[in-house]
Design a protein around this motif. Structure first.
Motif, PDB file in Angstrom:
ATOM      1  N   LEU A 253      38.520  25.610 159.059  1.00 49.01           N
ATOM      2  CA  LEU A 253      37.267  24.947 159.425  1.00 49.01           C
ATOM      3  C   LEU A 253      36.124  25.375 158.509  1.00 49.01           C
ATOM      4  N   THR A 254      35.973  26.679 158.282  1.00 54.65           N
ATOM      5  CA  THR A 254      34.845  27.149 157.476  1.00 54.65           C
ATOM      6  C   THR A 254      34.993  26.722 156.007  1.00 54.65           C
ATOM      7  N   ARG A 255      36.206  26.622 155.509  1.00 51.31           N
ATOM      8  CA  ARG A 255      36.399  26.112 154.145  1.00 51.31           C
ATOM      9  C   ARG A 255      35.924  24.666 154.047  1.00 51.31           C
ATOM     10  N   ARG A 256      36.232  23.885 155.061  1.00 57.55           N
ATOM     11  CA  ARG A 256      35.789  22.489 155.064  1.00 57.55           C
ATOM     12  C   ARG A 256      34.262  22.403 155.152  1.00 57.55           C
ATOM     13  N   CYS A 257      33.663  23.272 155.952  1.00 57.09           N
ATOM     14  CA  CYS A 257      32.196  23.293 156.055  1.00 57.09           C
ATOM     15  C   CYS A 257      31.566  23.685 154.719  1.00 57.09           C
ATOM     16  N   LEU A 258      32.178  24.654 154.028  1.00 59.08           N
ATOM     17  CA  LEU A 258      31.658  25.059 152.721  1.00 59.08           C
ATOM     18  C   LEU A 258      31.780  23.910 151.726  1.00 59.08           C
ATOM     19  N   ASP A 259      32.909  23.233 151.735  1.00 59.39           N
ATOM     20  CA  ASP A 259      33.090  22.073 150.851  1.00 59.39           C
ATOM     21  C   ASP A 259      32.056  20.992 151.145  1.00 59.39           C
ATOM     22  N   ALA A 260      31.759  20.807 152.433  1.00 61.87           N
ATOM     23  CA  ALA A 260      30.765  19.803 152.819  1.00 61.87           C
ATOM     24  C   ALA A 260      29.396  20.137 152.253  1.00 61.87           C
ATOM     25  N   ALA A 261      29.093  21.435 152.159  1.00 64.50           N
ATOM     26  CA  ALA A 261      27.774  21.846 151.662  1.00 64.50           C
ATOM     27  C   ALA A 261      27.681  21.797 150.144  1.00 64.50           C
ATOM     28  N   ILE A 262      28.752  22.158 149.439  1.00 65.36           N
ATOM     29  CA  ILE A 262      28.663  22.255 147.975  1.00 65.36           C
ATOM     30  C   ILE A 262      28.919  20.920 147.281  1.00 65.36           C
TER      31      ILE A 262
END
Length: 321
Positions: A253-262
């Motif tokens: 989940l947090t990897r996907r959130c990071l991808d969403a931000a960058i």
């Protein structure tokens, strides 16, 4: 009494009766105009026949009907009650008719002609009884409460949602934290955007708001329904995750959130690029909401202090981009 005098008296009575009819008609028109101006509908029900006398045209118009298009009958009113409210409203009405309640009152929904919902505050009481004590007539009022209900919903939304993004605000996050904590393991993620100030400085605050809106949408798309997403101000976001810190789903989940931000943001006046520092920590039994956020914030600062754009789970750095 001569026939001529009798004829004259009959003629006078007819004139007097016609005058009374004109007065009654004029009074009813004035009453109707006055009630229409207040949004109030005055009605009277003949219990035995079900016939409704509507003293102004407000009832039909509040449901989107033209004058005389909607039959004034108890059965018609009942058919337009919202299915989820019908039993409750009818129970309140018959409780009053049976003497179980001193008056009839119900705030409920009615279905308008076009399928939309109209909120109505309905009040009434028996105003005429038979010699046997049975109710003959009920007189009451309808008041259109739709605007008031919409205003209440707007206030409730403002009380629990961030006005820019529509995500949960701090108040709603606090309440949801207390609820989720009772149900099992709970982890809190703190997301702080990197280089967001540069967007405001170079493209303007409106573009900064657009980035926050787009990111909110992206987070909503990557987070499952059981995860609560909130914004606590500025460029800071909170996730309430109903999983233990060691659950592999948190890493995904947090990897996907990071991808969403960058992932770059396409804006109306150009493109913007930001990063994100994400810290996650599990809630302890003794934690309140503030305690849990502080420890998630401490995990997030492990990333801030070691290069930004990454994820820390507890005291362990998971990755840097």
């Amino acid at each position: 009494m001569s026939e001529e005098i009798l004829r004259q008296q009959i003629q006078n009575l007819k004139k007097h009766n016609a005058r009374l009819r004109r007065i009654a008609h004029d009074s009813r028109n004035k009453l109707s105009a006055a009630l229409d101006g207040t949004g109030l509908c005055l009605w009277q029900l003949d219990v035995s026949s079900g016939k409704l006398v509507i003293f102004n045209r407000r009832w039909g118009s509040m449901l989107g009907y033209r004058p005389k298009e909607l039959s004034a009958h108890f059965d018609v009113w009942r058919e337009h009650l919202h299915p989820e409210d019908k039993d409750r409203v009818l129970a309140a009405f018959y409780n009053h008719l049976e003497g179980k309640a001193p008056y009839y009152e119900a705030l409920h929904r009615m279905q308008a002609k076009n399928g939309t919902i109209t909120w109505v505050l309905d009040r009434g009481r028996v105003t005429e009884w038979s010699d046997e004590g049975k109710p003959l007539k009920v007189t009451g009022t309808h008041i259109d409460m739709t605007k008031e209900k919409q205003y209440e919903e707007q206030l409730a939304k403002l009380a629990n949602h961030d006005p820019l993004t529509g995500l949960a605000n701090r108040h709603a996050l606090h309440a949801q934290f207390d609820l989720l904590k009772k149900l099992g393991p709970l982890s809190v993620a703190f997301i702080d955007l990197d280089d967001f100030k540069n967007v405001n400085d170079t493209l303007g605050h409106r573009s900064g708001d657009e980035v926050l809106l787009q990111l909110s949408q992206r987070l909503s798309e990557v987070c499952p329904p059981e995860v609560t997403i909130g914004r606590i101000g500025g460029d800071e976001f909170i996730l309430l995750i109903p999983w233990a810190l060691g659950d592999a789903q948190i890493q995904t989940l947090t990897r996907r959130c990071l991808d969403a931000a960058i992932t770059p943001f396409e804006l109306s006046n150009g493109a913007a690029k930001v990063g994100a520092s994400i810290g996650v920590n599990e809630s302890w039994a003794s934690d309140n909401f503030a305690d849990a956020v502080i420890r998630a914030d401490e995990s997030m600062y492990l990333i801030k202090h070691t290069g930004k754009n990454g994820i820390a789970l507890g005291a362990n750095i998971l990755l840097h981009c």
